[in-house]
Design a protein around this motif. Structure first.
Motif, PDB file in Angstrom:
ATOM      1  N   VAL A 171       0.842  -1.196   0.000  1.00 64.54           N
ATOM      2  CA  VAL A 171       0.000   0.000   0.000  1.00 64.54           C
ATOM      3  C   VAL A 171       0.878   1.248   0.000  1.00 64.54           C
ATOM      4  N   VAL A 172       0.671   2.112  -0.998  1.00 64.05           N
ATOM      5  CA  VAL A 172       1.477   3.331  -1.112  1.00 64.05           C
ATOM      6  C   VAL A 172       0.565   4.530  -1.323  1.00 64.05           C
ATOM      7  N   GLU A 173       1.042   5.685  -0.901  1.00 68.60           N
ATOM      8  CA  GLU A 173       0.288   6.926  -1.094  1.00 68.60           C
ATOM      9  C   GLU A 173       0.034   7.161  -2.578  1.00 68.60           C
ATOM     10  N   LYS A 174      -1.191   7.495  -2.921  1.00 69.63           N
ATOM     11  CA  LYS A 174      -1.672   7.715  -4.292  1.00 69.63           C
ATOM     12  C   LYS A 174      -1.793   6.424  -5.092  1.00 69.63           C
ATOM     13  N   GLY A 175      -1.570   5.284  -4.440  1.00 69.56           N
ATOM     14  CA  GLY A 175      -1.773   4.006  -5.108  1.00 69.56           C
ATOM     15  C   GLY A 175      -3.221   3.564  -4.978  1.00 69.56           C
ATOM     16  N   SER A 176      -3.530   2.417  -5.549  1.00 69.29           N
ATOM     17  CA  SER A 176      -4.905   1.898  -5.534  1.00 69.29           C
ATOM     18  C   SER A 176      -5.080   0.812  -4.484  1.00 69.29           C
ATOM     19  N   ILE A 177      -6.267   0.772  -3.900  1.00 76.99           N
ATOM     20  CA  ILE A 177      -6.638  -0.294  -2.972  1.00 76.99           C
ATOM     21  C   ILE A 177      -8.140  -0.515  -3.114  1.00 76.99           C
ATOM     22  N   THR A 178      -8.573  -1.738  -2.853  1.00 78.22           N
ATOM     23  CA  THR A 178      -9.990  -2.063  -2.936  1.00 78.22           C
ATOM     24  C   THR A 178     -10.550  -2.255  -1.537  1.00 78.22           C
ATOM     25  N   VAL A 179     -11.604  -1.513  -1.216  1.00 82.92           N
ATOM     26  CA  VAL A 179     -12.267  -1.618   0.080  1.00 82.92           C
ATOM     27  C   VAL A 179     -13.721  -2.020  -0.157  1.00 82.92           C
ATOM     28  N   ASP A 180     -14.085  -3.207   0.310  1.00 78.02           N
ATOM     29  CA  ASP A 180     -15.433  -3.737   0.073  1.00 78.02           C
ATOM     30  C   ASP A 180     -15.806  -3.679  -1.411  1.00 78.02           C
ATOM     31  N   GLY A 181     -14.831  -3.970  -2.263  1.00 73.34           N
ATOM     32  CA  GLY A 181     -15.078  -4.018  -3.704  1.00 73.34           C
ATOM     33  C   GLY A 181     -14.979  -2.689  -4.410  1.00 73.34           C
ATOM     34  N   ILE A 182     -14.665  -1.607  -3.672  1.00 71.28           N
ATOM     35  CA  ILE A 182     -14.608  -0.263  -4.256  1.00 71.28           C
ATOM     36  C   ILE A 182     -13.164   0.123  -4.544  1.00 71.28           C
ATOM     37  N   SER A 183     -12.888   0.502  -5.767  1.00 65.45           N
ATOM     38  CA  SER A 183     -11.554   0.980  -6.142  1.00 65.45           C
ATOM     39  C   SER A 183     -11.359   2.382  -5.582  1.00 65.45           C
ATOM     40  N   LEU A 184     -10.347   2.541  -4.717  1.00 66.18           N
ATOM     41  CA  LEU A 184     -10.097   3.821  -4.063  1.00 66.18           C
ATOM     42  C   LEU A 184      -8.621   4.182  -4.145  1.00 66.18           C
ATOM     43  N   THR A 185      -8.344   5.470  -4.052  1.00 68.16           N
ATOM     44  CA  THR A 185      -6.969   5.975  -4.067  1.00 68.16           C
ATOM     45  C   THR A 185      -6.516   6.275  -2.644  1.00 68.16           C
ATOM     46  N   VAL A 186      -5.372   5.762  -2.274  1.00 66.68           N
ATOM     47  CA  VAL A 186      -4.831   5.959  -0.929  1.00 66.68           C
ATOM     48  C   VAL A 186      -4.375   7.404  -0.758  1.00 66.68           C
ATOM     49  N   MET A 187      -4.862   8.063   0.292  1.00 67.20           N
ATOM     50  CA  MET A 187      -4.440   9.430   0.598  1.00 67.20           C
ATOM     51  C   MET A 187      -3.197   9.424   1.492  1.00 67.20           C
ATOM     52  N   GLU A 188      -3.275   8.651   2.562  1.00 72.19           N
ATOM     53  CA  GLU A 188      -2.170   8.532   3.503  1.00 72.19           C
ATOM     54  C   GLU A 188      -2.009   7.072   3.889  1.00 72.19           C
ATOM     55  N   VAL A 189      -0.819   6.703   4.280  1.00 73.97           N
ATOM     56  CA  VAL A 189      -0.584   5.346   4.750  1.00 73.97           C
ATOM     57  C   VAL A 189       0.444   5.380   5.870  1.00 73.97           C
ATOM     58  N   HIS A 190       0.194   4.592   6.900  1.00 72.97           N
ATOM     59  CA  HIS A 190       1.114   4.484   8.044  1.00 72.97           C
ATOM     60  C   HIS A 190       1.386   3.008   8.271  1.00 72.97           C
ATOM     61  N   ASP A 191       2.644   2.618   8.192  1.00 71.17           N
ATOM     62  CA  ASP A 191       3.006   1.212   8.277  1.00 71.17           C
ATOM     63  C   ASP A 191       2.884   0.631   9.683  1.00 71.17           C
ATOM     64  N   GLY A 192       2.978   1.473  10.690  1.00 71.74           N
ATOM     65  CA  GLY A 192       2.930   0.968  12.056  1.00 71.74           C
ATOM     66  C   GLY A 192       4.278   0.437  12.497  1.00 71.74           C
ATOM     67  N   ASP A 193       4.400   0.197  13.790  1.00 69.56           N
ATOM     68  CA  ASP A 193       5.648  -0.296  14.377  1.00 69.56           C
ATOM     69  C   ASP A 193       5.390  -1.687  14.926  1.00 69.56           C
ATOM     70  N   ALA A 194       6.035  -2.677  14.333  1.00 65.64           N
ATOM     71  CA  ALA A 194       5.813  -4.065  14.742  1.00 65.64           C
ATOM     72  C   ALA A 194       6.187  -4.319  16.195  1.00 65.64           C
ATOM     73  N   ASP A 195       7.046  -3.465  16.759  1.00 66.77           N
ATOM     74  CA  ASP A 195       7.490  -3.647  18.140  1.00 66.77           C
ATOM     75  C   ASP A 195       6.575  -2.963  19.149  1.00 66.77           C
ATOM     76  N   ARG A 196       5.560  -2.264  18.641  1.00 67.95           N
ATOM     77  CA  ARG A 196       4.647  -1.553  19.535  1.00 67.95           C
ATOM     78  C   ARG A 196       3.203  -1.968  19.246  1.00 67.95           C
ATOM     79  N   THR A 197       2.536  -2.504  20.251  1.00 67.59           N
ATOM     80  CA  THR A 197       1.160  -2.954  20.070  1.00 67.59           C
ATOM     81  C   THR A 197       0.189  -1.787  19.914  1.00 67.59           C
ATOM     82  N   ASP A 198       0.626  -0.576  20.343  1.00 64.46           N
ATOM     83  CA  ASP A 198      -0.256   0.586  20.253  1.00 64.46           C
ATOM     84  C   ASP A 198      -0.027   1.390  18.977  1.00 64.46           C
ATOM     85  N   ASP A 199       0.833   0.878  18.076  1.00 61.52           N
ATOM     86  CA  ASP A 199       1.128   1.596  16.837  1.00 61.52           C
ATOM     87  C   ASP A 199       0.899   0.653  15.656  1.00 61.52           C
ATOM     88  N   THR A 200      -0.352   0.511  15.260  1.00 60.84           N
ATOM     89  CA  THR A 200      -0.695  -0.401  14.176  1.00 60.84           C
ATOM     90  C   THR A 200      -0.815   0.348  12.855  1.00 60.84           C
TER      91      THR A 200
END
Length: 213
Positions: A132-161
């Motif tokens: 998933v990348v900013e300005k890339g495409s993703i499908t949500v419930d079958g809807i083609s949408l453009t990603v505005m922002e994306v945050h990868d999260g920190d695998a070492d922190r349960t509060d940062d998904t």
């Protein structure tokens, strides 16, 4: 193959369990009008095969795995569903290439209304962030949408998904399930298939394998 352009807001008419699988009946006058046995129809982004058509309704067989690995497992009779018939060679590709294979289930995290549009943030299951990348495409419930922002999260922190956000225009708000999905609602996610193939060629092992009935 689909394009992620929703044709009709249908309705789940009933679900009948048969052992480890189920039969889902959907009301959708437009998509059922020319549906035939064996046709593919995406229901909330899940590619399903038509087994019968009765007027404005069609039925599909759904494996237990599909119920377990998509939001269809939480679907109840009377709830709305996004519908799209399979694309043809003459179809305009208004969205992007969508397979109808769910890569993961996300959750609506927040909704921020604008004057005429709305920014919606969704959780991003671990392992999908690489696709998933900013300005890339993703499908949500079958809807083609453009990603505005994306945050990868920190695998070492349960509060940062991980999460991503999209902007919904008035048409999407009015004519799809996302217009009424509350915070906490489950959504089916399918990442860009091209991104998965690129990751494969670069030696990255895909994190998930999508489900299809």
């Amino acid at each position: 193959m689909f394009t992620g352009i929703i044709e009709e807001l249908g309705e789940a008419a009933g679900i009948t369990w048969q052992g480890d699988s189920g039969v889902l009946t959907v009301r959708g006058p437009l998509v059922a009008a020319d549906a035939r046995h064996g046709d593919s129809i995406a229901v909330d982004g899940v590619c399903l095969t038509v087994v019968a058509v009765d007027g404005e309704r069609f039925t599909v067989d759904v494996m237990r795995e599909t119920f377990d690995r998509s939001s269809l497992g939480a679907l109840r009779p009377g709830e709305p569903v996004n519908l799209e018939r399979a694309a043809t060679l003459a179809t305009r590709l208004g969205g992007h290439l969508v397979q109808g294979h769910v890569d993961g289930v996300g959750t609506v995290l927040s909704r921020t209304p604008g004057e005429r549009w709305e920014q919606v943030r969704f959780s991003l299951p671990a392992g999908l962030e690489r696709y998933v990348v900013e300005k890339g495409s993703i499908t949500v419930d079958g809807i083609s949408l453009t990603v505005m922002e994306v945050h990868d999260g920190d695998a070492d922190r349960t509060d940062d998904t991980g999460w991503f956000s999209v902007g919904l225009i008035p048409t999407t708000l009015q004519l799809t399930t996302l217009g009424r999905a509350p915070v906490g609602a489950l959504v089916n996610l399918e990442v860009d298939v091209i991104a998965k193939y690129v990751a494969k060629q670069l030696g990255s092992v895909p994190a998930t394998s999508g489900v299809r009935a």
